[in-house]
Write a protein that holds these residues in place. Structure first.
Motif, mmCIF file in Angstrom:
data_model
loop_
_atom_site.group_PDB
_atom_site.id
_atom_site.type_symbol
_atom_site.label_atom_id
_atom_site.label_comp_id
_atom_site.label_asym_id
_atom_site.label_seq_id
_atom_site.Cartn_x
_atom_site.Cartn_y
_atom_site.Cartn_z
ATOM 1 N N ARG A 88 0.893 -1.337 0.039
ATOM 2 C CA ARG A 88 -0.074 0.066 0.078
ATOM 3 C C ARG A 88 0.855 1.173 0.039
ATOM 4 O O ARG A 88 0.726 2.404 -0.575
ATOM 5 N N ILE A 89 1.875 1.285 0.806
ATOM 6 C CA ILE A 89 2.861 2.487 0.766
ATOM 7 C C ILE A 89 3.626 2.712 -0.626
ATOM 8 O O ILE A 89 3.722 3.950 -1.013
ATOM 9 N N ARG A 90 4.103 1.365 -1.025
ATOM 10 C CA ARG A 90 4.653 1.757 -2.396
ATOM 11 C C ARG A 90 3.619 2.266 -3.379
ATOM 12 O O ARG A 90 4.273 3.078 -4.331
ATOM 13 N N ALA A 91 2.360 1.875 -3.309
ATOM 14 C CA ALA A 91 1.516 2.249 -4.417
ATOM 15 C C ALA A 91 0.998 3.760 -4.111
ATOM 16 O O ALA A 91 0.544 4.544 -4.974
ATOM 17 N N ASP A 92 0.972 4.364 -2.929
ATOM 18 C CA ASP A 92 0.782 5.534 -2.450
ATOM 19 C C ASP A 92 1.261 5.978 -0.997
ATOM 20 O O ASP A 92 1.199 5.618 0.031
ATOM 21 N N ARG A 93 2.205 6.868 -1.107
ATOM 22 C CA ARG A 93 2.860 7.319 -0.043
ATOM 23 C C ARG A 93 2.283 7.959 0.894
ATOM 24 O O ARG A 93 2.341 8.129 2.250
ATOM 25 N N LEU A 94 0.936 8.634 0.845
ATOM 26 C CA LEU A 94 0.089 9.077 1.688
ATOM 27 C C LEU A 94 -0.429 8.124 2.521
ATOM 28 O O LEU A 94 -0.981 8.556 3.865
ATOM 29 N N VAL A 95 -0.481 6.957 2.361
ATOM 30 C CA VAL A 95 -0.711 5.926 3.380
ATOM 31 C C VAL A 95 0.002 6.094 4.627
ATOM 32 O O VAL A 95 -0.223 5.770 5.699
ATOM 33 N N ILE A 96 1.142 6.725 4.336
ATOM 34 C CA ILE A 96 2.085 6.845 5.820
ATOM 35 C C ILE A 96 1.356 7.610 6.745
ATOM 36 O O ILE A 96 1.565 7.538 7.889
ATOM 37 N N ASN A 97 0.404 8.471 6.246
ATOM 38 C CA ASN A 97 -0.286 9.443 7.069
ATOM 39 C C ASN A 97 -1.293 8.778 8.000
ATOM 40 O O ASN A 97 -1.762 9.268 8.925
ATOM 41 N N THR A 98 -1.612 7.410 7.637
ATOM 42 C CA THR A 98 -2.636 6.496 8.430
ATOM 43 C C THR A 98 -1.959 5.804 9.777
ATOM 44 O O THR A 98 -2.397 5.444 10.533
ATOM 45 N N GLY A 99 -0.504 6.148 9.747
ATOM 46 C CA GLY A 99 0.309 5.602 10.830
ATOM 47 C C GLY A 99 0.817 7.046 11.520
ATOM 48 O O GLY A 99 0.264 7.870 11.418
ATOM 49 N N ASP A 100 1.892 6.579 12.461
ATOM 50 C CA ASP A 100 2.398 7.742 13.240
ATOM 51 C C ASP A 100 3.847 7.914 12.884
ATOM 52 O O ASP A 100 4.656 6.812 12.762
ATOM 53 N N PHE A 101 4.202 8.799 11.851
ATOM 54 C CA PHE A 101 5.506 9.173 11.435
ATOM 55 C C PHE A 101 6.366 10.038 11.978
ATOM 56 O O PHE A 101 5.929 11.106 12.582
ATOM 57 N N PHE A 102 7.688 9.653 12.336
ATOM 58 C CA PHE A 102 8.551 10.449 12.995
ATOM 59 C C PHE A 102 9.890 10.618 12.511
ATOM 60 O O PHE A 102 10.291 9.481 11.592
ATOM 61 N N ASP A 103 10.444 11.736 12.606
ATOM 62 C CA ASP A 103 12.057 11.947 12.014
ATOM 63 C C ASP A 103 13.025 11.102 12.756
ATOM 64 O O ASP A 103 12.623 10.823 13.776
ATOM 65 N N ALA A 104 14.212 11.219 12.394
ATOM 66 C CA ALA A 104 15.078 10.557 13.022
ATOM 67 C C ALA A 104 15.524 11.289 14.489
ATOM 68 O O ALA A 104 16.290 10.501 15.241
ATOM 69 N N ARG A 105 14.804 12.345 14.843
ATOM 70 C CA ARG A 105 15.029 12.919 16.168
ATOM 71 C C ARG A 105 13.807 12.607 16.917
ATOM 72 O O ARG A 105 13.633 13.190 17.977
ATOM 73 N N GLY A 106 12.828 11.796 16.252
ATOM 74 C CA GLY A 106 11.563 11.608 17.146
ATOM 75 C C GLY A 106 10.586 12.498 17.077
ATOM 76 O O GLY A 106 9.632 12.577 17.823
ATOM 77 N N ARG A 107 10.672 13.543 16.134
ATOM 78 C CA ARG A 107 9.578 14.290 15.971
ATOM 79 C C ARG A 107 8.749 14.188 14.808
ATOM 80 O O ARG A 107 8.812 13.500 14.102
ATOM 81 N N ARG A 108 7.312 14.351 15.277
ATOM 82 C CA ARG A 108 6.114 13.985 14.466
ATOM 83 C C ARG A 108 6.237 14.504 12.905
ATOM 84 O O ARG A 108 6.556 15.872 12.882
ATOM 85 N N LEU A 109 5.918 13.905 12.022
ATOM 86 C CA LEU A 109 6.134 14.277 10.468
ATOM 87 C C LEU A 109 4.675 13.757 9.858
ATOM 88 O O LEU A 109 3.971 13.022 10.583
ATOM 89 N N ARG A 110 4.518 14.427 8.664
ATOM 90 C CA ARG A 110 3.557 14.082 7.901
ATOM 91 C C ARG A 110 4.022 14.197 6.470
ATOM 92 O O ARG A 110 4.729 14.918 6.130
ATOM 93 N N VAL A 111 3.125 13.445 5.775
ATOM 94 C CA VAL A 111 3.446 13.397 3.936
ATOM 95 C C VAL A 111 2.470 14.366 3.425
ATOM 96 O O VAL A 111 1.260 13.953 3.726
ATOM 97 N N ASP A 112 2.822 15.302 2.794
ATOM 98 C CA ASP A 112 2.016 16.175 1.894
ATOM 99 C C ASP A 112 1.955 15.885 0.565
ATOM 100 O O ASP A 112 3.251 15.604 -0.076
ATOM 101 N N GLU A 113 1.018 15.929 -0.085
ATOM 102 C CA GLU A 113 0.957 15.750 -1.576
ATOM 103 C C GLU A 113 1.280 16.865 -2.365
ATOM 104 O O GLU A 113 1.009 17.982 -2.103
ATOM 105 N N ILE A 114 2.043 16.590 -3.391
ATOM 106 C CA ILE A 114 2.808 17.766 -4.052
ATOM 107 C C ILE A 114 1.635 18.086 -5.448
ATOM 108 O O ILE A 114 1.449 17.004 -6.073
ATOM 109 N N PRO A 115 1.136 19.209 -5.324
ATOM 110 C CA PRO A 115 0.261 19.687 -6.457
ATOM 111 C C PRO A 115 0.608 19.520 -7.704
ATOM 112 O O PRO A 115 2.058 19.770 -8.108
#
Length: 135
Positions: free
Chosen positions: A106-133
């Motif tokens: 599902r993630i390979r097909a659509d990176r926005l699936v990442i936003n259905t989980g809890d996404f953190f950078d290498a410092r433990g800060r919350r992230l999200r994936v935004d769609e590029i228009p």
């Protein structure tokens, strides 16, 4: 006289991940975390490797997770966690593997699936994936 055998304030989470783990464990109890490590190279997020962990307490912190992920053998910029239960309990290993493989697809097909989980950078800060228009 006030008792000194317990803290007077709640412990403060060191990272967004630590706060997420404490809240998720408080709300769900033990659970399985499906985890996907990613590379972040603007404007792309690329899945690298994945695994699953059974979380049985909230004692681990972001530093412990980073140490664990050193075993991945490759550099990573972020990690996305998907908390999973089966009838209120952590998943059996076979079920965790099956769900992880389906999640990878599902993630390979659509990176926005990442936003259905809890996404953190290498410092433990919350992230999200935004769609590029589209231009």
């Amino acid at each position: 006289m006030a008792r000194r055998d317990r803290p007077t304030t709640a412990p403060v989470a060191a990272t967004d991940f630590d706060a997420w783990l404490a809240a998720t464990f408080r709300d769900q109890g033990s659970f399985t975390a499906l985890v996907v490590l990613v590379r972040i190279a603007e404007p792309e997020v690329t899945p690298l490797v994945s695994t699953f962990l059974t979380i049985v307490g909230d004692e681990v912190d972001w530093a412990g997770i980073v140490e664990l992920f050193k075993g991945a053998g490759r550099p990573w910029d972020g990690a996305v966690f998907f908390a999973q239960l089966d009838d209120g309990a952590p998943l059996e290993n076979g079920e965790a593997r099956a769900r992880l493989r389906a999640l990878e697809q599902r993630i390979r097909a659509d990176r926005l699936v990442i936003n259905t989980g809890d996404f953190f950078d290498a410092r433990g800060r919350r992230l999200r994936v935004d769609e590029i228009p589209a231009n």
